[in-house]
Design an enzyme around this catalytic site. Structure first.
Site, PDB file in Angstrom:
ATOM      1  N   PRO A   1      36.672  20.002  15.728  1.00  0.00           N
ATOM      2  CA  PRO A   1      37.372  18.911  15.041  1.00  0.00           C
ATOM      3  C   PRO A   1      36.548  18.011  14.191  1.00  0.00           C
ATOM      4  O   PRO A   1      37.127  17.748  13.179  1.00  0.00           O
ATOM      5  CB  PRO A   1      37.794  18.054  16.480  1.00  0.00           C
ATOM      6  CG  PRO A   1      37.901  19.077  17.506  1.00  0.00           C
ATOM      7  CD  PRO A   1      36.996  20.147  17.185  1.00  0.00           C
ATOM      8  N   TYR A   2      35.353  17.868  14.643  1.00  0.00           N
ATOM      9  CA  TYR A   2      34.438  17.054  13.590  1.00  0.00           C
ATOM     10  C   TYR A   2      34.273  17.746  12.281  1.00  0.00           C
ATOM     11  O   TYR A   2      34.390  17.069  11.200  1.00  0.00           O
ATOM     12  CB  TYR A   2      33.101  16.994  14.265  1.00  0.00           C
ATOM     13  CG  TYR A   2      31.904  16.349  13.581  1.00  0.00           C
ATOM     14  CD1 TYR A   2      32.189  14.765  13.280  1.00  0.00           C
ATOM     15  CD2 TYR A   2      30.916  17.011  12.836  1.00  0.00           C
ATOM     16  CE1 TYR A   2      31.196  14.291  12.318  1.00  0.00           C
ATOM     17  CE2 TYR A   2      30.011  16.257  11.894  1.00  0.00           C
ATOM     18  CZ  TYR A   2      30.229  15.014  11.853  1.00  0.00           C
ATOM     19  OH  TYR A   2      29.263  14.398  10.803  1.00  0.00           O
ATOM     20  N   CYS A   3      34.111  19.153  12.366  1.00  0.00           N
ATOM     21  CA  CYS A   3      33.951  19.740  11.117  1.00  0.00           C
ATOM     22  C   CYS A   3      35.187  19.671  10.305  1.00  0.00           C
ATOM     23  O   CYS A   3      35.106  19.429   8.872  1.00  0.00           O
ATOM     24  CB  CYS A   3      33.538  21.369  11.302  1.00  0.00           C
ATOM     25  SG  CYS A   3      31.987  21.531  12.307  1.00  0.00           S
TER      26      CYS A   3
ATOM     27  N   LYS B   1      35.809  16.009   8.800  1.00  0.00           N
ATOM     28  CA  LYS B   1      34.683  15.861   7.701  1.00  0.00           C
ATOM     29  C   LYS B   1      35.079  16.631   6.375  1.00  0.00           C
ATOM     30  O   LYS B   1      35.058  15.962   5.189  1.00  0.00           O
ATOM     31  CB  LYS B   1      33.253  16.014   8.086  1.00  0.00           C
ATOM     32  CG  LYS B   1      32.955  15.156   9.256  1.00  0.00           C
ATOM     33  CD  LYS B   1      32.842  13.676   8.715  1.00  0.00           C
ATOM     34  CE  LYS B   1      31.779  13.320   7.713  1.00  0.00           C
ATOM     35  NZ  LYS B   1      31.760  11.772   7.570  1.00  0.00           N
TER      36      LYS B   1
END
Length: 325
Positions: free
Chosen positions: A136-138, A141
């Site tokens: 999710p972070y990748c 972003k």
């Protein structure tokens, strides 16, 4: 120049705020609490009470540039937390900045935007983004960066994305504290022996790039911002831990076991709605075991960027800062 900063009470935003003020700029900073108000005023900036959901153009009145540092970077959280902060939050900042007549929008991105779990070696900015990353972070972003770059308006608000990798140095509120906590609890373990090679970004080098991007760099473009050279995960983390007087054990597990362990831990935590952070996440297992080396030639050519601090000098400065803490 009057500059609006998000995330000023955090590691990157705080360092940027202090440097901008030291170099004669006026900083107005997003603040979500009285505690943040005090921290921001202590830096010499003006706090404005709002957050990524309530931010409006009026909060940026008179600002010519925005430095957007705020993001959800936690290893664990509700499934929609990353999207709300990193994508919708960034869109809110973009919309407010455009309405306020901001001329330069600097987005603190990350190499994570190109990551879907693979080894990356000597990648430059032509490497494709990964908005469909399983992490999710990748993914968020990457989506945020797409929106920032699409918002570029020649003759209007110009947008620039800076992509640091493995930000470290004095004032770190995330990485080194986590290493220290795991070491003291006896939970520290290398993945793949810590042999994965990585690019890094010392905080002062990133701050220099932020200042350069106020007037340099092409609108709608992204730039990797890096320290000189590459280093193994074991060497950089051992050096950081040593600055706190910590000696990390040599015990290690293979990367494939860590990958499975991270997925299992996440599944158990989600299934049973357990509190706290899993001992290992799939994202952490991936980051610690994959090569991620990058090429910053574009930033050197177009921003005039050169890292001011070497890794060796940065480790000495970190040790000195920790000795005073």
């Amino acid at each position: 120049m009057q500059i609006f900063v998000t995330g000023a009470s955090g590691f990157v935003g705080g360092a940027a705020t202090r440097a901008l003020i030291a170099h004669g700029h006026k900083v107005v900073a997003m603040s979500r609490s009285e505690r943040s108000d005090a921290a921001i005023m202590g830096m010499g900036a003006k706090p404005v009470r709002c957050d990524l959901e309530s931010l409006e153009a009026a909060h940026m009145k008179g600002c010519k540039a925005v430095v957007h540092c705020a993001a959800f970077v936690e290893a664990w959280g509700p499934l929609d937390a990353w999207f709300k902060s990193n994508v919708l939050g960034t869109q809110r900042v973009l919309d407010a900045a455009r309405a306020a007549g901001v001329r330069r929008f600097i987005h603190i991105g990350t190499e994570a935007a190109i990551v879907h779990g693979q080894d990356i070696r000597n990648a430059d900015e032509t490497y494709p983004l990964s908005p469909n990353s399983p992490f999710p972070y990748c993914a968020t972003k990457a989506e945020a960066e797409l929106r920032v770059r699409a918002a570029n308006e020649p003759g209007g608000m110009e947008t620039v994305v800076l992509r640091p990798r493995f930000i470290w140095g004095p004032g770190d509120t995330t990485l080194l504290p986590a290493i220290e906590a795991m070491a003291k609890s006896g939970q520290w373990m290398w993945i793949g022996g810590g042999s994965a090679m990585t690019s890094t970004t010392y905080i002062d080098n990133l701050v220099q790039a932020i200042e350069l991007a106020l007037t340099k760099g092409r609108g709608g473009e992204a730039y990797f911002i890096l320290d000189d050279g590459n280093i193994s995960m074991k060497d950089i983390i051992t050096g950081m831990a040593s600055s706190r007087g910590l000696t990390l054990p040599d015990k290690s597990i293979p990367a494939w076991i860590a990958d499975i362990g991270g997925m299992v831990c996440e599944g158990i935590w989600r299934l049973f709605s357990l509190k706290g952070v899993p001992p290992l996440t799939a994202h952490a297992a991936m980051v610690m075991s994959r090569d991620c080396t990058l090429n910053d030639a574009k930033a050197r050519a177009e921003l005039g960027y050169r890292p001011l601090v070497t890794v060796a000098a940065g480790l000495k400065a970190l040790e000195k800062a920790n000795a005073k803490a």
